[in-house]
Design an enzyme around this catalytic site. Structure first.
Site, PDB file in Angstrom:
ATOM      1  N   ASP A 154     -16.570 -13.610  -7.768  1.00  0.00           N
ATOM      2  CA  ASP A 154     -16.353 -14.175  -6.705  1.00  0.00           C
ATOM      3  C   ASP A 154     -16.103 -13.105  -5.497  1.00  0.00           C
ATOM      4  O   ASP A 154     -15.644 -11.832  -5.747  1.00  0.00           O
ATOM      5  CB  ASP A 154     -14.889 -15.029  -6.463  1.00  0.00           C
ATOM      6  CG  ASP A 154     -15.094 -16.258  -6.940  1.00  0.00           C
ATOM      7  OD1 ASP A 154     -16.026 -16.669  -7.823  1.00  0.00           O
ATOM      8  OD2 ASP A 154     -14.446 -17.362  -6.917  1.00  0.00           O
ATOM      9  N   ASP A 155     -16.361 -13.379  -4.224  1.00  0.00           N
ATOM     10  CA  ASP A 155     -15.966 -12.692  -3.179  1.00  0.00           C
ATOM     11  C   ASP A 155     -16.761 -11.403  -2.949  1.00  0.00           C
ATOM     12  O   ASP A 155     -16.266 -10.622  -1.771  1.00  0.00           O
ATOM     13  CB  ASP A 155     -14.499 -12.146  -3.336  1.00  0.00           C
ATOM     14  CG  ASP A 155     -13.445 -13.320  -3.058  1.00  0.00           C
ATOM     15  OD1 ASP A 155     -13.837 -14.499  -2.905  1.00  0.00           O
ATOM     16  OD2 ASP A 155     -12.220 -13.006  -3.618  1.00  0.00           O
ATOM     17  N   HIS A 204     -20.155 -18.773  -1.550  1.00  0.00           N
ATOM     18  CA  HIS A 204     -18.673 -18.860  -1.509  1.00  0.00           C
ATOM     19  C   HIS A 204     -18.212 -19.174  -0.339  1.00  0.00           C
ATOM     20  O   HIS A 204     -17.186 -18.708   0.355  1.00  0.00           O
ATOM     21  CB  HIS A 204     -18.288 -17.538  -1.807  1.00  0.00           C
ATOM     22  CG  HIS A 204     -16.731 -17.744  -2.779  1.00  0.00           C
ATOM     23  ND1 HIS A 204     -16.409 -18.759  -3.391  1.00  0.00           N
ATOM     24  CD2 HIS A 204     -15.715 -16.691  -2.613  1.00  0.00           C
ATOM     25  CE1 HIS A 204     -14.895 -18.444  -3.802  1.00  0.00           C
ATOM     26  NE2 HIS A 204     -14.718 -17.311  -3.261  1.00  0.00           N
ATOM     27  N   HIS A 208     -14.432 -18.059   3.804  1.00  0.00           N
ATOM     28  CA  HIS A 208     -13.340 -17.996   2.647  1.00  0.00           C
ATOM     29  C   HIS A 208     -12.287 -18.848   3.215  1.00  0.00           C
ATOM     30  O   HIS A 208     -11.125 -18.178   3.067  1.00  0.00           O
ATOM     31  CB  HIS A 208     -13.157 -16.681   2.345  1.00  0.00           C
ATOM     32  CG  HIS A 208     -12.597 -16.625   0.810  1.00  0.00           C
ATOM     33  ND1 HIS A 208     -11.151 -16.833   0.524  1.00  0.00           N
ATOM     34  CD2 HIS A 208     -13.193 -16.641  -0.125  1.00  0.00           C
ATOM     35  CE1 HIS A 208     -11.049 -16.730  -0.612  1.00  0.00           C
ATOM     36  NE2 HIS A 208     -12.148 -16.728  -1.351  1.00  0.00           N
ATOM     37  N   TYR A 248     -10.411 -20.466  -3.430  1.00  0.00           N
ATOM     38  CA  TYR A 248      -9.181 -20.874  -3.873  1.00  0.00           C
ATOM     39  C   TYR A 248      -9.413 -22.339  -5.031  1.00  0.00           C
ATOM     40  O   TYR A 248      -8.393 -22.889  -5.364  1.00  0.00           O
ATOM     41  CB  TYR A 248      -8.157 -21.207  -3.017  1.00  0.00           C
ATOM     42  CG  TYR A 248      -8.137 -20.308  -1.616  1.00  0.00           C
ATOM     43  CD1 TYR A 248      -7.298 -19.125  -1.930  1.00  0.00           C
ATOM     44  CD2 TYR A 248      -8.877 -20.468  -0.575  1.00  0.00           C
ATOM     45  CE1 TYR A 248      -7.363 -18.165  -0.905  1.00  0.00           C
ATOM     46  CE2 TYR A 248      -8.522 -19.628   0.393  1.00  0.00           C
ATOM     47  CZ  TYR A 248      -7.965 -18.155   0.284  1.00  0.00           C
ATOM     48  OH  TYR A 248      -8.116 -17.323   1.227  1.00  0.00           O
ATOM     49  N   HIS A 314     -13.066 -11.518 -10.215  1.00  0.00           N
ATOM     50  CA  HIS A 314     -13.517 -11.369  -8.826  1.00  0.00           C
ATOM     51  C   HIS A 314     -14.345  -9.638  -8.625  1.00  0.00           C
ATOM     52  O   HIS A 314     -14.054  -9.002  -9.443  1.00  0.00           O
ATOM     53  CB  HIS A 314     -12.373 -11.078  -8.159  1.00  0.00           C
ATOM     54  CG  HIS A 314     -11.791 -12.493  -7.677  1.00  0.00           C
ATOM     55  ND1 HIS A 314     -11.184 -12.972  -8.430  1.00  0.00           N
ATOM     56  CD2 HIS A 314     -11.755 -13.363  -6.563  1.00  0.00           C
ATOM     57  CE1 HIS A 314     -10.741 -14.328  -8.362  1.00  0.00           C
ATOM     58  NE2 HIS A 314     -11.102 -14.573  -6.805  1.00  0.00           N
TER      59      HIS A 314
END
Length: 427
Positions: A154-155, A204, A208, A248, A314
């Site tokens: 992620d991210d 994503h 966020h 999340y 991540h």
């Protein structure tokens, strides 16, 4: 937030700082005009030095996107977005947003009253992944193939990810990258590298935030400006993803319905490495190690003999990427297969565009980890070409020996590029 915006009022200081940084980093100029050139940079400080990419600069100047790192809203002059939103409104259930506006960043739902029966399949409430609203498919929380780990991060794109992506390339390992729209606009060549290396790209969201706290039009805009039409991922990378992961894990049937109407599959996880928590709330590196080791032990004891799983990890910072490299060999030994989410579920058409394909699960485990496709339009041409074929056989000559580990001091300096928003990216 985009660096150019952050320093707009301090142009002279910014220019001097960047010029000094570039001078001290390397005696020879680096190519900051192509994905290939960007992928050759070995110093994480220089990787995280801002650069300009004409399509992004032009789109931002024309106000075709919401402000970066703010909750997206439908732009008043965007008739295409307005028409698309109108076309799906009948598919959105009458479920009110959860929590207060402050929850968009903090996830504090302590003052929010919600029925214990969980009528909306709210993941944050009880990790519900089977929607209660008719017509919605279940979230992908595990993968169907035995002894298989759905492998993803992620991210991203993280500005200093070259050493990590080099590591994946050296191991011929593909993954699913869940990219934040604002990050894609900040670091477009880094986003292009994912496709060039044969990874799967999913959404994503734009900024966020906890999506269940947003209004219907905000949820729509968080998706729309990340991927649809000629928006962030499409604009920069040239493909339109068909999968997403809620920041999340915060999703309910209202948000799922909007995602589904826009052609996006919802992907969650079953285990959390908690790599994103390291350094916060007394979570230590040893705690994260234990989470990896727990998953590995379960794989070794036969827990996934009939169906595989997904762990949340991540591309957020040096620590999270280093942990992924540290435990890669153990994961490979414990699980029979590590594959992207699309491969694990035989989603061989991962994008709306038909000029790029993923291998099937059987193809991947037989050694065909990429399927050649045409060069996406957004990455063709002298400014950002990814070469002939989308990813098959593509490699970056990167000086692997000197880049197997991150320079700790260097990455701390590089991490300064994320002050102001990295704390927000907690999942």
């Amino acid at each position: 937030m985009r660096w150019s915006s952050l320093f707009a009022s301090q142009a002279a200081v910014s220019s001097a700082l960047i010029a000094t940084t570039l001078f001290t980093l390397s005696a020879s100029a680096q190519d900051r005009t192509t994905e290939q050139g960007e992928a050759q940079i070995t110093d994480p400080n220089q990787e995280c030095t801002p650069y300009s990419y004409a399509p992004v600069t032009a789109a931002l100047a024309a106000n075709q996107f919401p402000p970066i790192w703010t909750i997206a809203t439908i732009l008043p002059n965007d008739t295409n977005a307005q028409a698309k939103y109108q076309s799906i409104q009948s598919q959105i259930p009458n479920i009110q947003p959860n929590g207060s506006p402050a929850s968009t960043s903090t996830g504090d739902f302590s003052g929010f009253s919600y029925p214990s029966s969980d009528p909306d399949c709210w993941w944050t409430f009880d990790q519900c992944t089977t929607p209660k609203l008719a017509g919605l498919p279940p979230d992908l929380a595990g993968v169907p193939e035995p002894n298989t780990l759905g492998y993803g991060f992620d991210d991203g794109p993280n500005c200093s990810h070259n050493a990590f992506y080099d590591f994946l390339s050296q191991n011929n390992q593909k993954a699913t990258m869940f990219y934040i729209g604002s990050n894609v606009m900040d670091w477009p060549f880094e986003a292009q590298r994912a496709l060039a290396d044969g990874h799967e790209i999913c959404v994503h969201t734009w900024s966020h935030k906890y999506t269940t706290t947003l209004t219907n039009d905000e949820v729509f805009a968080e998706f729309y400006y990340s991927t649809l039409s000629m928006e962030a991922i499409k604009l920069v990378v040239g493909v339109t993803p068909t999968c997403w992961r809620p920041p999340y894990g915060d999703v309910d049937d209202r948000v799922r319905a909007i995602a589904h109407a826009l052609g996006l599959r919802t992907i969650i996880w079953q285990y959390d490495s908690n790599d994103w928590r390291e350094g916060f709330n007394n979570v230590t590196a040893a705690d994260v190690d234990q989470n990896y080791e727990y998953l590995i032990a379960r794989a070794q004891n036969g827990t996934y003999a009939t169906a595989g799983t997904i762990m949340l990890t991540h591309e957020l910072n040096n620590f999270t990427m280093s942990e992924a490299m540290k435990f890669y060999t153990q994961l490979k030994a414990a699980f029979k297969y590590l594959v992207p989410m699309g491969v694990a579920t035989n989603q061989t058409q991962p994008y709306v565009e038909t000029n790029y394909s993923l291998p099937s699960f059987d193809q991947y485990i037989s050694g065909t980890t990429t399927v050649t496709g045409a060069v996406p339009a957004a990455t063709a041409g002298s400014s950002s070409s990814t070469g002939s074929g989308s990813s098959s056989g593509k490699t970056h000559s990167t000086g692997a020996a000197s880049r197997a580990l991150f320079d700790g001091l260097g990455i701390l300096a590089a991490g300064a590029a994320f002050i102001g928003f990295s704390v927000k990216l907690l999942a």
